[in-house]
Scaffold this active site. Structure first.
Site, PDB file in Angstrom:
ATOM      1  N   GLU A  50     -44.597  32.818  54.917  1.00 44.35           N
ATOM      2  CA  GLU A  50     -43.195  32.381  54.864  1.00 44.35           C
ATOM      3  C   GLU A  50     -43.138  31.045  55.588  1.00 44.35           C
ATOM      4  O   GLU A  50     -43.132  30.998  56.817  1.00 44.35           O
ATOM      5  CB  GLU A  50     -42.300  33.405  55.576  1.00 44.35           C
ATOM      6  CG  GLU A  50     -42.172  34.717  54.840  1.00 44.35           C
ATOM      7  CD  GLU A  50     -41.428  34.595  53.518  1.00 44.35           C
ATOM      8  OE1 GLU A  50     -40.823  33.547  53.251  1.00 44.35           O
ATOM      9  OE2 GLU A  50     -41.483  35.560  52.743  1.00 44.35           O
ATOM     10  N   PRO A 105     -48.233  23.338  57.833  1.00 41.62           N
ATOM     11  CA  PRO A 105     -49.567  23.073  58.395  1.00 41.62           C
ATOM     12  C   PRO A 105     -50.201  24.320  59.027  1.00 41.62           C
ATOM     13  O   PRO A 105     -51.397  24.569  58.845  1.00 41.62           O
ATOM     14  CB  PRO A 105     -49.310  21.992  59.459  1.00 41.62           C
ATOM     15  CG  PRO A 105     -48.029  21.335  59.031  1.00 41.62           C
ATOM     16  CD  PRO A 105     -47.224  22.399  58.352  1.00 41.62           C
ATOM     17  N   CYS A 107     -35.307  27.995  57.837  1.00 41.80           N
ATOM     18  CA  CYS A 107     -36.337  27.574  56.880  1.00 41.80           C
ATOM     19  C   CYS A 107     -35.768  27.229  55.506  1.00 41.80           C
ATOM     20  O   CYS A 107     -36.209  26.300  54.859  1.00 41.80           O
ATOM     21  CB  CYS A 107     -37.363  28.677  56.735  1.00 41.80           C
ATOM     22  SG  CYS A 107     -36.592  30.262  56.348  1.00 41.80           S
ATOM     23  N   PRO A 120     -45.203  37.089  68.753  1.00 44.11           N
ATOM     24  CA  PRO A 120     -44.055  36.197  68.594  1.00 44.11           C
ATOM     25  C   PRO A 120     -44.453  34.749  68.901  1.00 44.11           C
ATOM     26  O   PRO A 120     -45.528  34.500  69.456  1.00 44.11           O
ATOM     27  CB  PRO A 120     -43.053  36.707  69.627  1.00 44.11           C
ATOM     28  CG  PRO A 120     -43.831  37.514  70.608  1.00 44.11           C
ATOM     29  CD  PRO A 120     -45.128  37.920  69.958  1.00 44.11           C
ATOM     30  N   ILE A 158     -37.699  29.343  78.054  1.00 44.11           N
ATOM     31  CA  ILE A 158     -36.669  28.472  78.619  1.00 44.11           C
ATOM     32  C   ILE A 158     -35.356  28.710  77.880  1.00 44.11           C
ATOM     33  O   ILE A 158     -35.350  28.816  76.648  1.00 44.11           O
ATOM     34  CB  ILE A 158     -37.140  27.011  78.472  1.00 44.11           C
ATOM     35  CG1 ILE A 158     -38.308  26.783  79.458  1.00 44.11           C
ATOM     36  CG2 ILE A 158     -36.012  26.013  78.717  1.00 44.11           C
ATOM     37  CD1 ILE A 158     -39.039  25.504  79.247  1.00 44.11           C
ATOM     38  N   ALA A 209     -42.196  32.817  63.951  1.00 42.41           N
ATOM     39  CA  ALA A 209     -41.630  31.519  64.335  1.00 42.41           C
ATOM     40  C   ALA A 209     -40.542  31.771  65.382  1.00 42.41           C
ATOM     41  O   ALA A 209     -40.202  32.920  65.672  1.00 42.41           O
ATOM     42  CB  ALA A 209     -41.049  30.830  63.108  1.00 42.41           C
ATOM     43  N   TRP A 210     -39.972  30.692  65.924  1.00 40.85           N
ATOM     44  CA  TRP A 210     -39.027  30.850  67.034  1.00 40.85           C
ATOM     45  C   TRP A 210     -37.567  30.873  66.630  1.00 40.85           C
ATOM     46  O   TRP A 210     -36.696  31.029  67.470  1.00 40.85           O
ATOM     47  CB  TRP A 210     -39.240  29.759  68.089  1.00 40.85           C
ATOM     48  CG  TRP A 210     -39.471  28.371  67.541  1.00 40.85           C
ATOM     49  CD1 TRP A 210     -40.657  27.707  67.506  1.00 40.85           C
ATOM     50  CD2 TRP A 210     -38.510  27.487  66.950  1.00 40.85           C
ATOM     51  NE1 TRP A 210     -40.503  26.476  66.914  1.00 40.85           N
ATOM     52  CE2 TRP A 210     -39.194  26.305  66.564  1.00 40.85           C
ATOM     53  CE3 TRP A 210     -37.138  27.575  66.688  1.00 40.85           C
ATOM     54  CZ2 TRP A 210     -38.554  25.230  65.948  1.00 40.85           C
ATOM     55  CZ3 TRP A 210     -36.505  26.508  66.067  1.00 40.85           C
ATOM     56  CH2 TRP A 210     -37.209  25.355  65.715  1.00 40.85           C
ATOM     57  N   LEU A 249     -61.498  37.078  53.139  1.00 41.19           N
ATOM     58  CA  LEU A 249     -60.850  37.803  52.037  1.00 41.19           C
ATOM     59  C   LEU A 249     -59.780  38.768  52.519  1.00 41.19           C
ATOM     60  O   LEU A 249     -59.714  39.918  52.092  1.00 41.19           O
ATOM     61  CB  LEU A 249     -61.899  38.516  51.182  1.00 41.19           C
ATOM     62  CG  LEU A 249     -62.901  37.583  50.503  1.00 41.19           C
ATOM     63  CD1 LEU A 249     -63.958  38.387  49.757  1.00 41.19           C
ATOM     64  CD2 LEU A 249     -62.195  36.624  49.553  1.00 41.19           C
TER      65      LEU A 249
HETATM   66  N1  NAD Z   1     -39.991  30.959  55.191  1.00 40.83           N
HETATM   67  C1  NAD Z   1     -39.514  31.583  56.251  1.00 40.83           C
HETATM   68  O1  NAD Z   1     -39.132  32.750  56.191  1.00 40.83           O
HETATM   69  C2  NAD Z   1     -39.412  30.878  57.568  1.00 40.83           C
HETATM   70  C3  NAD Z   1     -38.572  31.407  58.546  1.00 40.83           C
HETATM   71  C4  NAD Z   1     -38.483  30.753  59.771  1.00 40.83           C
HETATM   72  C5  NAD Z   1     -39.212  29.595  60.001  1.00 40.83           C
HETATM   73  N2  NAD Z   1     -40.005  29.095  59.039  1.00 40.83           N
HETATM   74  C6  NAD Z   1     -40.741  27.840  59.284  1.00 40.83           C
HETATM   75  O2  NAD Z   1     -41.322  27.861  60.577  1.00 40.83           O
HETATM   76  C7  NAD Z   1     -41.376  26.552  61.119  1.00 40.83           C
HETATM   77  C8  NAD Z   1     -40.799  26.538  62.511  1.00 40.83           C
HETATM   78  O3  NAD Z   1     -41.387  27.491  63.313  1.00 40.83           O
HETATM   79  P1  NAD Z   1     -42.547  27.165  64.356  1.00 40.83           P
HETATM   80  O4  NAD Z   1     -42.368  25.788  64.891  1.00 40.83           O
HETATM   81  O5  NAD Z   1     -42.623  28.311  65.281  1.00 40.83           O
HETATM   82  O6  NAD Z   1     -43.832  27.151  63.405  1.00 40.83           O
HETATM   83  P2  NAD Z   1     -45.359  26.977  63.813  1.00 40.83           P
HETATM   84  O7  NAD Z   1     -46.079  26.876  62.530  1.00 40.83           O
HETATM   85  O8  NAD Z   1     -45.545  25.943  64.824  1.00 40.83           O
HETATM   86  O9  NAD Z   1     -45.733  28.360  64.546  1.00 40.83           O
HETATM   87  C9  NAD Z   1     -45.561  29.600  63.905  1.00 40.83           C
HETATM   88  C10 NAD Z   1     -46.391  30.645  64.618  1.00 40.83           C
HETATM   89  O10 NAD Z   1     -47.767  30.429  64.342  1.00 40.83           O
HETATM   90  C11 NAD Z   1     -48.533  30.443  65.535  1.00 40.83           C
HETATM   91  N3  NAD Z   1     -49.705  29.602  65.309  1.00 40.83           N
HETATM   92  C12 NAD Z   1     -49.809  28.257  65.437  1.00 40.83           C
HETATM   93  N4  NAD Z   1     -51.033  27.850  65.063  1.00 40.83           N
HETATM   94  C13 NAD Z   1     -51.717  28.956  64.687  1.00 40.83           C
HETATM   95  C14 NAD Z   1     -53.036  29.196  64.167  1.00 40.83           C
HETATM   96  N5  NAD Z   1     -53.883  28.189  63.988  1.00 40.83           N
HETATM   97  N6  NAD Z   1     -53.396  30.454  63.876  1.00 40.83           N
HETATM   98  C15 NAD Z   1     -52.529  31.473  64.030  1.00 40.83           C
HETATM   99  N7  NAD Z   1     -51.275  31.318  64.517  1.00 40.83           N
HETATM  100  C16 NAD Z   1     -50.873  30.070  64.834  1.00 40.83           C
HETATM  101  C17 NAD Z   1     -47.551  29.971  66.590  1.00 40.83           C
HETATM  102  O11 NAD Z   1     -47.992  30.361  67.862  1.00 40.83           O
HETATM  103  C18 NAD Z   1     -46.270  30.662  66.140  1.00 40.83           C
HETATM  104  O12 NAD Z   1     -46.243  32.001  66.574  1.00 40.83           O
HETATM  105  C19 NAD Z   1     -40.624  25.695  60.137  1.00 40.83           C
HETATM  106  O13 NAD Z   1     -41.505  25.000  59.300  1.00 40.83           O
HETATM  107  C20 NAD Z   1     -39.821  26.684  59.326  1.00 40.83           C
HETATM  108  O14 NAD Z   1     -39.436  26.250  58.062  1.00 40.83           O
HETATM  109  C21 NAD Z   1     -40.130  29.716  57.836  1.00 40.83           C
HETATM  110  C1  BTL Z   2     -35.011  33.991  56.458  1.00 45.40           C
HETATM  111  N1  BTL Z   2     -33.899  33.257  57.036  1.00 45.40           N
HETATM  112  C2  BTL Z   2     -33.330  32.377  56.019  1.00 45.40           C
HETATM  113  C3  BTL Z   2     -32.870  34.201  57.431  1.00 45.40           C
HETATM  114  C4  BTL Z   2     -34.316  32.567  58.214  1.00 45.40           C
HETATM  115  C5  BTL Z   2     -35.299  31.523  58.005  1.00 45.40           C
HETATM  116  O1  BTL Z   2     -35.502  30.626  58.806  1.00 45.40           O
HETATM  117  K     K Z   3     -36.995  30.142  74.901  1.00 41.91           K
END
Ligand code: NAD
Ligand code: BTL
Ligand code: K
Length: 487
Positions: A250, A231, A284, A177, A27, A151-152, A244
Site C-alpha cells: 500500500e 521507494p 495516501c 509500526p 514526539i 506508516a505514521w 519468493l
Molecule cells: N496506500 C496506502 O494505504 C497508504 C497509507 C498510508 C501511507 N501511505 C504512504 O506512506 C508514505 C508515508 O509514510 P512513511 O513516511 O511512514 O513511509 P516510509 O516508506 O518512510 O516508511 C514506512 C514503514 O516502512 C519502514 N521501513 C523503511 N525502510 C524499510 C526497509 N528497507 N525495510 C522494511 N521496512 C522499512 C518504516 O520504518 C515504516 O515503518 C507515503 O508515501 C504515503 O502515501 C500509503
Molecule cells: C487508507 N486511507 C485512505 C484511509 C489512509 C491512507 O493514507
Molecule cells: K509522534
C-alpha cells in the site's frame, strides 16, 4: 512522559523491553514535546517475536473460523468502548485533531476487526470440483507468520487493517509500526489479548528502516504487508521477491480529482478539500492534482479560498480544531520545501504558503495551501508532497484531461465530479487507479477493496478480497478408483 507505555514491544502476550536497542522517541507534533521513549528491536527481540508467532500460529489456525471471528469481534467492541482513550493517544502520537481521530482512526480499526471477524465463518470456504468419477476440493489455508509494517499517518487503522484479515484467516502477525508513531499498535495488541486472542498471535515490535529488513528477510516469515512510500515499497518487495515471499504493497500516490463544468461546485470544493486537507494532507489517496474545467475556474477558486481560510488550525486536543500540525519536523521541512518550489516554478499561490502565525510555537504547523495555474511538468504536480498542498490545474477537453491524469507512475486513487452519469462512469473507467470515487472523495469503508495499481502498489486491503492476500489455495485431487499406470 505523557504516553509512556509499559515497555517497547509486545510479544507472546506481554510487554517486553530490551534497552540495548536504539532509542525511539515519540514526539507530540503540536508542541515538539517527547511523550514516550522506546527502544528499537534488537535482532534477539525480532527472533523472539517471530518464534512466538510461529508457535502460536499452529494453535490459532486450529480454531474454527467462527471461534476466531468471535475474538476479533470482541476486540472490536473493546476498541469502541475505549474509543476516546484510543483517539486521544492517536492524537498525541500523530498530531491529528481529536475531531478526526474520534471518528476515523480506532473506529475504522474496529470496523475492520468486526468485518473480518464476521465474514471469517463464510469467506474462507473452498470449492468442490467434479471430475467424472474422481473429484477434487480446494481449501483456503493461512500463509503462516506474516509481517505488517506501518506508516505514521493512520497508525491504529493500519495495524487493524493488516491484523484483522491476517488473523481471521488463521495467520499470526508480527507488526512493526512506524518509528514516528510507535504507540497505538501496542494498545491494539493489549486489546486483542484481552478479547481472548492466544498469546503470540499478534506481536508488536518497534523499529525503523534498519529493523524492517530483519523482519522481511527472516526465513520463518511467509508474507509482508507494507504501508509506506514507493521507494520503501521497492526495497521491501525486492527483498521479499528474492525469497519468493508474498507481499501486499500500500504505497503512495499523486491522485487526480477532475471537476467538470456541470459539477455541483460546492460539493466538488468539499471533495477537493477533504482530499487535500484531512489529516493535514497526510493521506495516501489524496487527490492532490485537482483538474478544474476552465468554465468554473474563478468561481471555484474564490469559494475554495474563502473556505480554506476558514479552516480552524490549533491544538489537536481541542475539539474545535479542524487541522493540526504535520507529523514531524522532517515532514514540515519537506512540505515547506515543496511550497517554495511551487512558488519558484511559477504556480499562482491562492492561499496559505507558509507557517501560520497564530499557532506555530514549537509545533510542526503549515498553512493549508492552494496553488492555481499549476502545469503538468511542475515538481508539485509530479511528486507526492504528503501535506496540505492542493495543486489546481486547468483543462477543457475530456480525453485530454484523462490522458494527463494518467500521465504519472502512481495509480492509487482518483475522483470525478460531474452531474452527467454517463460521463462519470466513462471517465473513471479510463482512469488508471485502484480506487475511484464519483461525486465524493476519500471514503474508505471496510466493505470496499482499497489499494493501488502501477507504482502505488498491489494487493488489496479491506473487503473479502483482502482474505485472498492472506491465504493460499490447497488443492486435493481425490482418486475414487484404482490408480492406472502405463507401465
Ligand atoms: N496506500 C496506502 O494505504 C497508504 C497509507 C498510508 C501511507 N501511505 C504512504 O506512506 C508514505 C508515508 O509514510 P512513511 O513516511 O511512514 O513511509 P516510509 O516508506 O518512510 O516508511 C514506512 C514503514 O516502512 C519502514 N521501513 C523503511 N525502510 C524499510 C526497509 N528497507 N525495510 C522494511 N521496512 C522499512 C518504516 O520504518 C515504516 O515503518 C507515503 O508515501 C504515503 O502515501 C500509503
Ligand atoms: C487508507 N486511507 C485512505 C484511509 C489512509 C491512507 O493514507
Ligand atoms: K509522534
Amino acid at each position: 512522559m505523557k504516553a509512556q507505555p509499559q515497555a517497547s514491544h509486545f510479544i507472546d502476550g506481554k510487554y517486553v523491553e530490551d534497552t540495548a536497542g536504539t532509542v525511539i522517541e515519540s514526539i507530540f507534533p503540536a508542541t515538539g514535546e517527547v511523550i514516550a521513549r522506546l527502544h528499537a528491536a534488537t535482532p534477539a527481540i525480532v527472533d523472539k517475536a517471530i518464534a512466538s508467532a510461529k508457535r502460536a500460529q499452529k494453535e490459532w489456525a486450529a480454531f474454527s473460523p467462527t471461534a476466531r471471528g468471535r475474538i476479533l469481534r470482541k476486540a472490536a467492541d473493546i476498541m469502541r468502548e475505549r474509543n476516546r482513550e484510543l483517539s486521544e493517544l492517536e492524537t498525541l502520537d500523530t498530531g491529528k485533531p481529536i475531531q478526526e481521530t474520534i471518528v476515523a482512526d480506532p473506529t475504522s480499526g474496529a470496523d475492520s476487526l468486526e468485518f473480518f471477524g464476521g465474514i471469517a465463518p463464510t469467506a474462507l470456504n473452498g470449492g468442490q470440483i467434479p471430475l467424472g468419477g474422481d473429484w477434487a476440493y480446494t481449501k483456503r489455508v493461512p500463509l503462516g507468520v506474516v509481517v505488517g509494517i506501518g506508516a505514521w499517518n493512520y497508525p491504529q487503522q493500519i495495524a487493524c487493517w493488516k491484523a484483522a484479515p491476517a488473523l481471521a484467516a488463521g495467520n499470526a502477525m508480527v507488526f512493526k509500526p512506524s518509528e514516528v508513531t510507535p504507540l497505538g499498535a501496542l494498545k491494539i495488541a493489549e486489546i486483542l489479548i484481552e478479547a481472548g486472542l492466544p498469546k503470540g498471535v499478534f506481536n508488536v515490535i518497534q523499529g525503523d528502516r534498519d529493523t524492517g529488513p530483519l523482519l522481511v528477510s527472516h526465513p520463518d516469515v511467509a508474507k509482508v504487508s507494507l504501508t509506506g512510500s514507493v521507494p520503501t515499497g521497492r526495497k521491501v518487495a525486492g527483498a521479499a521477491a528474492s525469497q519468493l515471499k508474498h507481499v501486499t504493497m500500500e504505497l503512495g500516490g499523486k491522485s487526480p480529482i477532475i471537476v467538470f463544468d456541470d459539477a455541483d461546485i460546492e460539493s466538488a470544493i468539499s471533495g477537493a478539500m477533504l482530499g487535500n486537507f484531512y489529516s493535514s494532507g497526510q493521506v495516501c489517496s489524496n487527490g492532490t492534482r485537482v483538474f478544474l474545467h476552465t468554465a468554473v475556474k474563478e468561481r471555484f477558486l474564490s469559494r475554495l479560498k474563502e473556505r480554506t481560510e476558514a479552516i480552524v488550525l490549533g491544538d489537536p486536543q481541542d475539539e474545535a480544531t479542524q487541522m493540526g500540525p504535520l507529523v514531524s519536523h522532517g515532514q514540515l521541512e519537506k512540505v515547506l520545501g515543496y511550497i517554495e518550489k511551487g512558488k519558484a516554478e511559477g504556480a499562482r499561490l491562492i492561499t496559505g504558503g507558509g507557517i501560520p502565525n497564530a499557532v506555530s510555537g514549537e509545533g510542526f504547523y503549515v498553512q493549508p495551501t492552494v496553488f492555481a495555474d499549476v502545469t503538468d511538468d511542475m515538481t508539485i504536480a509530479r511528486e507526492e508532497i504528503f501535506g496540505p498542498v492542493m495543486c489546481v490545474l486547468d483543462f477543457e477537453d475530456e480525453a485530454d484531461v484523462i490522458a494527463r491524469a494518467n500521465a504519472t507512475e502512481f495509480g492509487l486513487a482518483g475522483g470525478v465530479f460531474t452531474a452527467d452519469i454517463s460521463r462519470a462512469h466513462r471517465v473513471v473507467d479510463q482512469l488508471e487507479a485502484g480506487t475511484l470515487w464519483i461525486n465524493t472523495y476519500n471514503l474508505c469503508p471496510v466493505e470496499i477493496p482499497f489499494g493501488g495499481s502501477k507504482q502505488s502498489g498491489f494487493g488489496r486491503e479491506n473487503s473479502a478480497a483482502a482474505l485472498e492476500h492472506y491465504t493460499e489455495l490447497k488443492t486435493v485431487y481425490v482418486g475414487m478408483g484404482k490408480c492406472e499406470a502405463p507401465y
